[in-house]
Design a protein around this motif. Structure first.
Motif, mmCIF file in Angstrom:
data_model
loop_
_atom_site.group_PDB
_atom_site.id
_atom_site.type_symbol
_atom_site.label_atom_id
_atom_site.label_comp_id
_atom_site.label_asym_id
_atom_site.label_seq_id
_atom_site.Cartn_x
_atom_site.Cartn_y
_atom_site.Cartn_z
ATOM 1 N N ALA A 48 0.840 -1.204 0.000
ATOM 2 C CA ALA A 48 0.000 0.000 0.000
ATOM 3 C C ALA A 48 0.875 1.253 0.000
ATOM 4 C CB ALA A 48 -0.921 0.009 1.221
ATOM 5 N N HIS A 50 1.538 5.265 1.046
ATOM 6 C CA HIS A 50 1.156 6.211 2.088
ATOM 7 C C HIS A 50 1.245 7.607 1.493
ATOM 8 C CE1 HIS A 50 1.778 8.452 6.007
ATOM 9 N NE2 HIS A 50 0.646 7.800 6.197
ATOM 10 N N GLN B 23 -5.228 1.252 -0.854
ATOM 11 C CA GLN B 23 -4.937 0.879 0.541
ATOM 12 C C GLN B 23 -5.823 -0.272 1.018
ATOM 13 O OE1 GLN B 23 -5.219 4.797 2.334
ATOM 14 N NE2 GLN B 23 -3.002 5.092 2.148
ATOM 15 N N THR B 31 -5.077 -1.940 4.846
ATOM 16 C CA THR B 31 -3.684 -1.879 5.292
ATOM 17 C C THR B 31 -3.534 -0.775 6.342
ATOM 18 O OG1 THR B 31 -3.144 -0.344 3.521
ATOM 19 C CG2 THR B 31 -2.831 -2.685 3.068
ATOM 20 N N ALA B 33 -1.600 1.578 6.328
ATOM 21 C CA ALA B 33 -1.367 2.880 5.696
ATOM 22 C C ALA B 33 -2.610 3.758 5.723
ATOM 23 C CB ALA B 33 -0.896 2.675 4.252
ATOM 24 N N ALA B 34 -3.783 3.122 5.744
ATOM 25 C CA ALA B 34 -5.041 3.874 5.714
ATOM 26 C C ALA B 34 -5.300 4.634 7.019
ATOM 27 C CB ALA B 34 -6.204 2.931 5.425
#
Lengths: 108, 135
Positions: A48, A50, B23, B31, B33-34
């Motif tokens: 993912a 960021h 994400q 994930t 990151a979210a």
């Protein structure tokens, strides 16, 4: 995994609000080169982006969760081992290096 | 006139968080990151108040802010506060959109602590389930 990387590579500045940054191509290429190793050692690895421009990899092995945060602008990479059940947490910021990342994946 | 943010007191309130399609994950659902704020956010994770319906939160994000979203997810004020992350109503602070609320990670300057909190919030959101999805 390749398809997900393509989606991430397509992100442009502002993808998650005005200050968000795309993931740099060199980080995408590094993970692409690691796909065979990742696939060989772990059934599934989540990838993912960021908003900072970092790229995160996450996977679990047993009760342990592993995370790699590849930082943009030569910021290095953060290797994380998190055993929540034992409340045991390890994190290390090291220079971005594909061989070190490969070793981390293989040993996890 | 710039107003100060107000601490949200109702622990049961479920704040609305949008998640970018990249994400999501087919196995872990979301994930970390979210739920990880950026330095540019001053460690504030952007959400909307629970009084905004999940579908309306999605609409504002995609149609008014012109950003992509896979859907609306939720974290309660209590779940955040259990990690010592207070929830602030900051809709009247300059530049904030209506009904905006922020989860405040600034009490945890260590990056590793932020990631652990992001994981806890992610797990809570996954456990609750997606509140609204466009699909």
């Amino acid at each position: 995994m390749s398809r997900k990387l393509e989606e991430i590579a397509a992100l442009r500045a502002g993808w998650w609000g005005s200050e968000s940054q795309p993931v740099p191509p060199d980080l995408i290429k590094m993970v692409e080169a690691l796909i065979p190793t990742l696939a060989r050692h772990h059934a599934h690895i989540a990838i993912a982006p960021h908003a900072s421009g970092a790229l995160l990899l996450e996977w679990t092995s047993g009760q342990i969760e592993y995370t790699v945060e590849l930082l943009p602008r030569h910021g290095g990479m953060v290797l994380i081992v998190d055993d929540s059940e034992r409340d045991d947490y390890f994190e290390d910021l090291v220079r971005t290096d594909i061989e070190e990342l490969r070793t981390f994946v293989q040993e996890s | 006139m710039k107003e100060r943010p107000v601490l949200i007191q109702d622990g049961d309130e479920v704040l609305r968080r949008q998640v970018h399609p990249t994400q999501l994950d087919e196995v872990y659902t979301l994930t970390k990151a979210a739920f990880l704020p950026t330095p540019n956010d001053q460690d504030m994770l952007s959400t909307l108040r629970g009084r905004v319906s999940p579908d309306e939160a999605y609409r504002r994000h995609t149609e008014e802010r012109h950003l992509q979203s896979a859907g609306t997810w939720g974290v309660s004020v209590d779940e955040a506060e259990s990690e010592e992350v207070p929830a602030w109503d900051d809709e009247h602070v300059d530049g904030a959109p209506p009904d905006h609320a922020s989860l405040d990670f600034s009490g945890h300057p260590a990056k590793n602590k932020k990631k652990r909190i992001a994981k806890v919030l992610r797990d809570a959101a996954v456990h609750r389930g997606c509140l609204y999805s466009s699909e």
